[in-house]
Scaffold this motif. Structure first.
Motif, PDB file in Angstrom:
ATOM      1  N   LEU A  23      61.367  55.028  16.152  1.00 16.28           N
ATOM      2  CA  LEU A  23      61.924  55.212  17.499  1.00 16.28           C
ATOM      3  C   LEU A  23      62.427  56.642  17.687  1.00 16.28           C
ATOM      4  O   LEU A  23      62.203  57.258  18.719  1.00 16.28           O
ATOM      5  N   HIS A  24      63.125  57.163  16.664  1.00 13.09           N
ATOM      6  CA  HIS A  24      63.608  58.543  16.719  1.00 13.09           C
ATOM      7  C   HIS A  24      62.748  59.359  15.761  1.00 13.09           C
ATOM      8  O   HIS A  24      62.794  59.130  14.556  1.00 13.09           O
ATOM      9  N   PRO A  25      61.966  60.295  16.297  1.00 14.58           N
ATOM     10  CA  PRO A  25      61.074  61.069  15.415  1.00 14.58           C
ATOM     11  C   PRO A  25      61.867  61.809  14.338  1.00 14.58           C
ATOM     12  O   PRO A  25      62.949  62.326  14.598  1.00 14.58           O
ATOM     13  N   GLU A  26      61.339  61.801  13.119  1.00 18.51           N
ATOM     14  CA  GLU A  26      61.989  62.497  12.006  1.00 18.51           C
ATOM     15  C   GLU A  26      60.931  63.265  11.247  1.00 18.51           C
ATOM     16  O   GLU A  26      59.758  62.870  11.247  1.00 18.51           O
ATOM     17  N   PRO A  27      61.313  64.347  10.550  1.00 17.55           N
ATOM     18  CA  PRO A  27      60.318  65.039   9.721  1.00 17.55           C
ATOM     19  C   PRO A  27      59.795  64.088   8.640  1.00 17.55           C
ATOM     20  O   PRO A  27      60.547  63.223   8.179  1.00 17.55           O
ATOM     21  N   PRO A  28      58.533  64.205   8.266  1.00 17.77           N
ATOM     22  CA  PRO A  28      57.990  63.278   7.257  1.00 17.77           C
ATOM     23  C   PRO A  28      58.717  63.452   5.922  1.00 17.77           C
ATOM     24  O   PRO A  28      59.171  64.552   5.604  1.00 17.77           O
ATOM     25  N   PRO A  29      58.841  62.366   5.141  1.00 21.04           N
ATOM     26  CA  PRO A  29      59.505  62.495   3.840  1.00 21.04           C
ATOM     27  C   PRO A  29      58.658  63.357   2.901  1.00 21.04           C
ATOM     28  O   PRO A  29      57.439  63.373   3.007  1.00 21.04           O
ATOM     29  N   GLN A  30      59.331  64.050   1.968  1.00 20.72           N
ATOM     30  CA  GLN A  30      58.594  64.996   1.113  1.00 20.72           C
ATOM     31  C   GLN A  30      57.969  64.332  -0.100  1.00 20.72           C
ATOM     32  O   GLN A  30      56.879  64.696  -0.520  1.00 20.72           O
ATOM     33  N   GLU A 141      75.603  51.811  10.466  1.00 19.54           N
ATOM     34  CA  GLU A 141      76.062  53.118  10.965  1.00 19.54           C
ATOM     35  C   GLU A 141      76.144  54.077   9.793  1.00 19.54           C
ATOM     36  O   GLU A 141      77.178  54.220   9.169  1.00 19.54           O
ATOM     37  N   LYS A 142      75.025  54.697   9.472  1.00 24.17           N
ATOM     38  CA  LYS A 142      74.991  55.531   8.269  1.00 24.17           C
ATOM     39  C   LYS A 142      74.430  56.916   8.533  1.00 24.17           C
ATOM     40  O   LYS A 142      74.616  57.826   7.741  1.00 24.17           O
ATOM     41  N   TYR A 143      73.697  57.042   9.619  1.00 20.88           N
ATOM     42  CA  TYR A 143      72.971  58.292   9.825  1.00 20.88           C
ATOM     43  C   TYR A 143      73.572  59.070  10.987  1.00 20.88           C
ATOM     44  O   TYR A 143      74.024  58.484  11.977  1.00 20.88           O
ATOM     45  N   ALA A 144      73.572  60.392  10.840  1.00 23.31           N
ATOM     46  CA  ALA A 144      74.218  61.245  11.840  1.00 23.31           C
ATOM     47  C   ALA A 144      73.499  61.180  13.188  1.00 23.31           C
ATOM     48  O   ALA A 144      74.131  61.220  14.234  1.00 23.31           O
ATOM     49  N   GLU A 145      72.184  61.038  13.141  1.00 20.49           N
ATOM     50  CA  GLU A 145      71.433  61.251  14.375  1.00 20.49           C
ATOM     51  C   GLU A 145      71.032  59.985  15.122  1.00 20.49           C
ATOM     52  O   GLU A 145      70.456  60.055  16.194  1.00 20.49           O
ATOM     53  N   PHE A 146      71.274  58.828  14.516  1.00 20.20           N
ATOM     54  CA  PHE A 146      70.886  57.596  15.222  1.00 20.20           C
ATOM     55  C   PHE A 146      71.686  56.419  14.674  1.00 20.20           C
ATOM     56  O   PHE A 146      72.208  56.482  13.553  1.00 20.20           O
ATOM     57  N   ASP A 147      71.785  55.374  15.491  1.00 16.94           N
ATOM     58  CA  ASP A 147      72.333  54.106  15.004  1.00 16.94           C
ATOM     59  C   ASP A 147      71.220  53.368  14.270  1.00 16.94           C
ATOM     60  O   ASP A 147      70.039  53.581  14.546  1.00 16.94           O
ATOM     61  N   GLY A 148      71.592  52.467  13.381  1.00 17.85           N
ATOM     62  CA  GLY A 148      70.588  51.693  12.655  1.00 17.85           C
ATOM     63  C   GLY A 148      69.910  52.544  11.596  1.00 17.85           C
ATOM     64  O   GLY A 148      70.398  53.618  11.222  1.00 17.85           O
ATOM     65  N   LEU A 149      68.777  52.060  11.103  1.00 19.02           N
ATOM     66  CA  LEU A 149      68.084  52.728   9.999  1.00 19.02           C
ATOM     67  C   LEU A 149      66.835  53.470  10.470  1.00 19.02           C
ATOM     68  O   LEU A 149      66.158  54.092   9.668  1.00 19.02           O
ATOM     69  N   ASN A 150      66.524  53.368  11.744  1.00 17.75           N
ATOM     70  CA  ASN A 150      65.351  54.049  12.310  1.00 17.75           C
ATOM     71  C   ASN A 150      64.101  53.783  11.471  1.00 17.75           C
ATOM     72  O   ASN A 150      63.453  54.710  10.982  1.00 17.75           O
TER      73      ASN A 150
END
Ligand code: MG
Length: 388
Positions: A23-30, A141-150
């Motif tokens: 739902l919230h775009p994130e950079p791909p994991p490395q 509520e763990k991530y700075a940029e979104f609610d949930g785990l995205n």
């Protein structure tokens, strides 16, 4: 075939390439795949840790030998991964869905969910499947940029096993398939059946250990009787505990093998070319054979009659109902009884949608409780001697 070698994925497997993303775009994991990242986020969530102290059938403190939702989820993941690997679909996604599939369960198993659903009947109801999705989409509520785990769409789709049309309409793209009568990916279909294989078999094991089921009675169930006869013929006089384990492991193996063989045959027959071809089927392609479906049904009916309705289980579920009912009434009637964080949420949801919002916040708080926490809260609220 080298069983440890990575299997190549079938063209209809879920992959990063055909994923509908987050739902919230994130950079791909490395250093891991998108589905590995989903799995790791689930393992690190608070809701996952609480599964350790949530019941399947037996209340957690009844004994350390019984399954909890955590060990159940790990068993589902184990079965699901084996099947996914053999069928050439995404093993990591299957594991991820399995680890998350029970996150939304209330304390006290199905009794708890039924009680909470009744408390919520005027406020949209309560359903553990929807709650699992609500946890991973909103409540953690763990991530700075979104609610949930995205999480990725495919993991969320797998978590939402069933859903009414009314609820599906409010869920956006993850609800669409229930309105369009489409299937989820094969990874989700496999996890569904792996769930059933795991709980039916471990409920027999736990039921025998608790002394609520007896071997003689179980021999009326064909699936059990077949393996019982084989084990007794091969190892006459085998010590009971070992015999039970031998029978149950063979039952699981029999069901898993049937699921693999039947699903493979159905895949060959329908020859899907893409993941979308799997979704477009009228029925799930992952399935038991008709004979196994019948035997599995017989086993389920047996467990309903002899285990889930056993008076000792019923006493527990009746007590659980009372605890949930009374906690709900108390918190809903006076939200100042809630701890500050839950109070804040109740105020904010009530501002959004009135009494339904307040009820939802109370349901979120109660659903998040472990068995023992619910019992402690009940004590703290209602027992005069416990004034803490
Ligand atoms: Mg389950």
């Amino acid at each position: 075939m080298n069983a440890d070698a990575p299997c190549s994925l079938a063209p209809y497997a879920s992959t990063e390439a055909n994923s509908r993303g987050r739902l919230h775009p994130e950079p791909p994991p490395q250093h891991r795949s998108e589905f590995q990242r989903d799995r790791d986020r689930i393992v690190h969530s608070a809701a996952f840790r609480r599964l350790e102290y949530k019941t399947q059938v037996f209340v957690n403190h009844e004994g350390d030998m019984f399954r909890t939702r955590l060990t159940h989820s790990i068993e589902v993941a184990q079965i699901g991964r084996s099947v996914a690997r053999i069928l050439g679909v995404n093993e990591v996604l299957t594991e991820t869905i399995a680890l998350a599939h029970d996150l939304g369960h209330t304390p006290f198993g199905h009794a708890g969910q039924d009680a909470l659903n009744r408390c919520m009947r005027d406020y949209g109801g309560f359903e553990h499947n929807l709650q699992s999705l609500r946890i991973v989409d909103q409540l953690e509520e763990k991530y700075a940029e979104f609610d949930g785990l995205n999480l990725t769409f495919e993991t969320r789709e797998g978590i939402l096993k069933h859903c009414s049309a009314g609820n599906a309409r409010h869920l956006g793209e993850v609800g669409e398939r229930f309105l369009q009568k489409r299937q989820p990916g094969l990874e989700a279909q496999i996890t569904n059946i792996a769930d059933e294989i795991a709980y039916n078999n471990h409920d027999i094991d736990d039921g025998l250990r608790a002394g609520l089921l007896g071997i003689e009675k179980l021999r009326e169930v064909q699936l059990f009787a077949e393996q019982y006869d084989k084990v007794m013929a091969a190892y006459p006089g085998l010590e009971t505990r070992r015999a039970i384990h031998e029978i149950i492991r063979r039952m699981i193996n029999r069901q898993v093998t049937d699921l693999m063989d039947t699903t493979r045959a159905r895949l060959t027959e329908c020859a899907p070319q893409t993941r979308d071809d799997i979704l477009a089927q009228a029925e799930p392609l992952a399935a038991f054979s008709p004979a196994m479906r019948r035997m599995n049904g017989e086993l389920k009916r047996f467990l309903h009659e002899h285990l889930y309705r056993h008076y000792r289980v019923h006493r527990m579920t009746s007590k659980a109902r009372t605890i949930i009912d009374e906690l709900f009434a108390a918190f809903f009637g006076d939200t100042r009884l809630l701890p500050p964080e839950a109070q804040r949420k109740a105020r904010s949801l009530e501002a959004e949608s009135g009494a339904s919002g307040r009820a939802r916040a109370v349901a979120d708080y109660i659903a998040g409780m472990t068995d023992r926490y619910a019992i402690q809260e009940y004590d703290r609220i209602f027992t005069p001697a416990t004034l803490t």
